[in-house]
Design a protein around this motif. Structure first.
Motif, PDB file in Angstrom:
ATOM      1  N   ALA A 118       0.816  -1.038  -0.006  1.00  0.00           N
ATOM      2  CA  ALA A 118       0.077  -0.081   0.216  1.00  0.00           C
ATOM      3  C   ALA A 118       0.793   1.252  -0.241  1.00  0.00           C
ATOM      4  O   ALA A 118       0.500   2.200  -0.567  1.00  0.00           O
ATOM      5  CB  ALA A 118      -0.727   0.008   1.228  1.00  0.00           C
ATOM      6  N   LEU A 119       1.890   1.150   0.580  1.00  0.00           N
ATOM      7  CA  LEU A 119       2.816   2.544   0.746  1.00  0.00           C
ATOM      8  C   LEU A 119       3.721   2.647  -0.765  1.00  0.00           C
ATOM      9  O   LEU A 119       3.957   3.900  -0.816  1.00  0.00           O
ATOM     10  CB  LEU A 119       3.898   2.201   1.921  1.00  0.00           C
ATOM     11  CG  LEU A 119       3.285   2.414   3.332  1.00  0.00           C
ATOM     12  CD1 LEU A 119       4.524   1.929   4.176  1.00  0.00           C
ATOM     13  CD2 LEU A 119       2.775   3.883   3.591  1.00  0.00           C
ATOM     14  N   ALA A 120       4.106   1.644  -1.274  1.00  0.00           N
ATOM     15  CA  ALA A 120       4.885   1.444  -2.711  1.00  0.00           C
ATOM     16  C   ALA A 120       4.076   2.353  -3.719  1.00  0.00           C
ATOM     17  O   ALA A 120       3.248   1.416  -4.305  1.00  0.00           O
ATOM     18  CB  ALA A 120       5.350   0.441  -2.714  1.00  0.00           C
ATOM     19  N   GLY A 121       4.310   3.399  -3.994  1.00  0.00           N
ATOM     20  CA  GLY A 121       3.451   3.927  -5.087  1.00  0.00           C
ATOM     21  C   GLY A 121       4.304   3.968  -6.487  1.00  0.00           C
ATOM     22  O   GLY A 121       3.777   3.783  -7.375  1.00  0.00           O
ATOM     23  N   THR A 122       5.507   3.812  -6.150  1.00  0.00           N
ATOM     24  CA  THR A 122       6.612   3.793  -7.201  1.00  0.00           C
ATOM     25  C   THR A 122       7.719   2.871  -7.109  1.00  0.00           C
ATOM     26  O   THR A 122       7.955   2.577  -5.979  1.00  0.00           O
ATOM     27  CB  THR A 122       7.163   5.179  -7.596  1.00  0.00           C
ATOM     28  OG1 THR A 122       8.177   5.757  -6.499  1.00  0.00           O
ATOM     29  CG2 THR A 122       6.262   6.215  -8.041  1.00  0.00           C
ATOM     30  N   PHE A 145      10.632   7.780   1.361  1.00  0.00           N
ATOM     31  CA  PHE A 145       9.670   8.900   1.219  1.00  0.00           C
ATOM     32  C   PHE A 145      10.244  10.206   1.118  1.00  0.00           C
ATOM     33  O   PHE A 145      11.341  10.496   1.803  1.00  0.00           O
ATOM     34  CB  PHE A 145       8.568   9.057   2.757  1.00  0.00           C
ATOM     35  CG  PHE A 145       8.079   7.629   2.860  1.00  0.00           C
ATOM     36  CD1 PHE A 145       6.598   7.543   2.500  1.00  0.00           C
ATOM     37  CD2 PHE A 145       8.691   6.487   3.533  1.00  0.00           C
ATOM     38  CE1 PHE A 145       5.972   6.290   2.795  1.00  0.00           C
ATOM     39  CE2 PHE A 145       7.904   5.531   3.700  1.00  0.00           C
ATOM     40  CZ  PHE A 145       6.723   5.343   3.430  1.00  0.00           C
ATOM     41  N   SER A 146       9.645  11.054   0.221  1.00  0.00           N
ATOM     42  CA  SER A 146      10.015  12.366   0.069  1.00  0.00           C
ATOM     43  C   SER A 146       9.478  13.399   1.159  1.00  0.00           C
ATOM     44  O   SER A 146      10.024  14.471   1.265  1.00  0.00           O
ATOM     45  CB  SER A 146      10.157  12.680  -1.397  1.00  0.00           C
ATOM     46  OG  SER A 146       8.747  12.745  -1.886  1.00  0.00           O
ATOM     47  N   MET A 155      -0.253   6.443   1.975  1.00  0.00           N
ATOM     48  CA  MET A 155      -0.446   5.116   0.988  1.00  0.00           C
ATOM     49  C   MET A 155      -0.035   5.669  -0.175  1.00  0.00           C
ATOM     50  O   MET A 155      -0.248   6.688  -0.542  1.00  0.00           O
ATOM     51  CB  MET A 155      -1.705   4.660   1.240  1.00  0.00           C
ATOM     52  CG  MET A 155      -2.443   4.220   2.407  1.00  0.00           C
ATOM     53  SD  MET A 155      -1.186   2.944   3.040  1.00  0.00           S
ATOM     54  CE  MET A 155      -2.049   2.158   4.556  1.00  0.00           C
ATOM     55  N   GLY A 156       0.876   5.069  -0.857  1.00  0.00           N
ATOM     56  CA  GLY A 156       1.187   5.179  -2.241  1.00  0.00           C
ATOM     57  C   GLY A 156       2.220   6.353  -2.418  1.00  0.00           C
ATOM     58  O   GLY A 156       2.592   6.716  -3.162  1.00  0.00           O
ATOM     59  N   ALA A 157       2.702   6.893  -1.242  1.00  0.00           N
ATOM     60  CA  ALA A 157       3.776   8.010  -1.324  1.00  0.00           C
ATOM     61  C   ALA A 157       5.040   7.274  -1.332  1.00  0.00           C
ATOM     62  O   ALA A 157       6.073   8.382  -1.598  1.00  0.00           O
ATOM     63  CB  ALA A 157       3.652   8.913   0.027  1.00  0.00           C
ATOM     64  N   ALA A 158       5.436   6.235  -1.086  1.00  0.00           N
ATOM     65  CA  ALA A 158       6.837   5.678  -1.019  1.00  0.00           C
ATOM     66  C   ALA A 158       7.298   5.139  -2.458  1.00  0.00           C
ATOM     67  O   ALA A 158       6.608   4.545  -3.169  1.00  0.00           O
ATOM     68  CB  ALA A 158       6.952   4.566   0.113  1.00  0.00           C
ATOM     69  N   ASN A 159       8.639   5.440  -2.512  1.00  0.00           N
ATOM     70  CA  ASN A 159       9.585   4.631  -3.821  1.00  0.00           C
ATOM     71  C   ASN A 159       9.804   3.231  -2.896  1.00  0.00           C
ATOM     72  O   ASN A 159      10.642   3.565  -2.096  1.00  0.00           O
ATOM     73  CB  ASN A 159      10.467   5.581  -4.025  1.00  0.00           C
ATOM     74  CG  ASN A 159      11.185   4.786  -5.319  1.00  0.00           C
ATOM     75  OD1 ASN A 159      10.629   4.449  -6.369  1.00  0.00           O
ATOM     76  ND2 ASN A 159      12.376   4.587  -5.051  1.00  0.00           N
ATOM     77  N   LEU A 160       9.503   2.151  -3.721  1.00  0.00           N
ATOM     78  CA  LEU A 160      10.328   0.881  -3.284  1.00  0.00           C
ATOM     79  C   LEU A 160      11.415   0.811  -3.747  1.00  0.00           C
ATOM     80  O   LEU A 160      11.828   0.679  -5.125  1.00  0.00           O
ATOM     81  CB  LEU A 160       9.503  -0.271  -3.877  1.00  0.00           C
ATOM     82  CG  LEU A 160      10.034  -1.581  -3.308  1.00  0.00           C
ATOM     83  CD1 LEU A 160       9.959  -1.845  -2.083  1.00  0.00           C
ATOM     84  CD2 LEU A 160       9.265  -2.718  -4.137  1.00  0.00           C
TER      85      LEU A 160
END
Length: 177
Positions: A118-122, A145-146, A155-160
């Motif tokens: 859920a956190l990994a948006g990119t 996270f930036s 949610m969706g704000a992190a880069n994996l």
């Protein structure tokens, strides 16, 4: 930048006389936890703070990972993340002290797999697909996270940045859980 290291506990015995919270790591679980610690140290990724569930297997995983770091890493046990929901885990992460830039959290599925996805948006498609397909014991998601602070993560704000499994580090196929 904030970096979150979500680590699922290592392989554990299926049963314990003391119940689920008392299940210890197997020999492979101990070895895999050391392997993940060595990977992090080798990559130059040192947590500012490490937090583990109060389950025996999570505490043992944290202990073995931290052996890879020559200096002391501040760590604590958080009872409320044992088998916690995604919403509860996110709320807990948002309470991390602002002075922490790299946070290691050791816990359990299904919450950790669901939270990481859920956190990994990119991120690299291959890493995202592998993580979404299976988050095995000992798996590590490195999420960047930036956002300014922990309170701002969403949610969706992190880069994996990376998704690593012990089997990958050993050079073999994924182990069945």
């Amino acid at each position: 930048m904030r970096r979150l290291l979500l680590l699922r506990h290592g392989k554990a015995d299926r049963h314990s006389a003391g119940g689920d919270r008392e299940r210890p790591l197997t020999r492979r679980g101990l070895e895999d936890s050391r392997l993940i610690g060595a990977f992090l140290a080798g990559e130059g990724v040192t947590p500012d703070l490490a937090v583990a569930s109060n389950a025996r297997r999570a505490k043992q995983t944290l202990e073995k990972v931290l052996e890879a770091f020559p200096g002391h890493v501040t760590h604590l046990i958080e009872n409320s993340i044992y088998l916690a929901s995604v919403d509860h885990l996110l709320d807990t992460l948002r309470q991390a002290p602002e002075k922490i830039s790299t946070l290691l959290v050791v816990g359990h599925n299904p919450g950790f797999a669901e939270l990481a996805c859920a956190l990994a948006g990119t991120g690299a498609r291959e890493n995202l697909a592998r993580m979404q397909a299976k988050f095995p014991t000992g798996a590590l998601a490195i999420l960047d996270f930036s956002a300014g602070g922990w309170a701002d993560i969403d949610m969706g704000a992190a880069n994996l940045h990376r998704f690593v499994t012990p089997a990958e580090l050993r050079g073999g196929e994924e182990d069945p859980d």
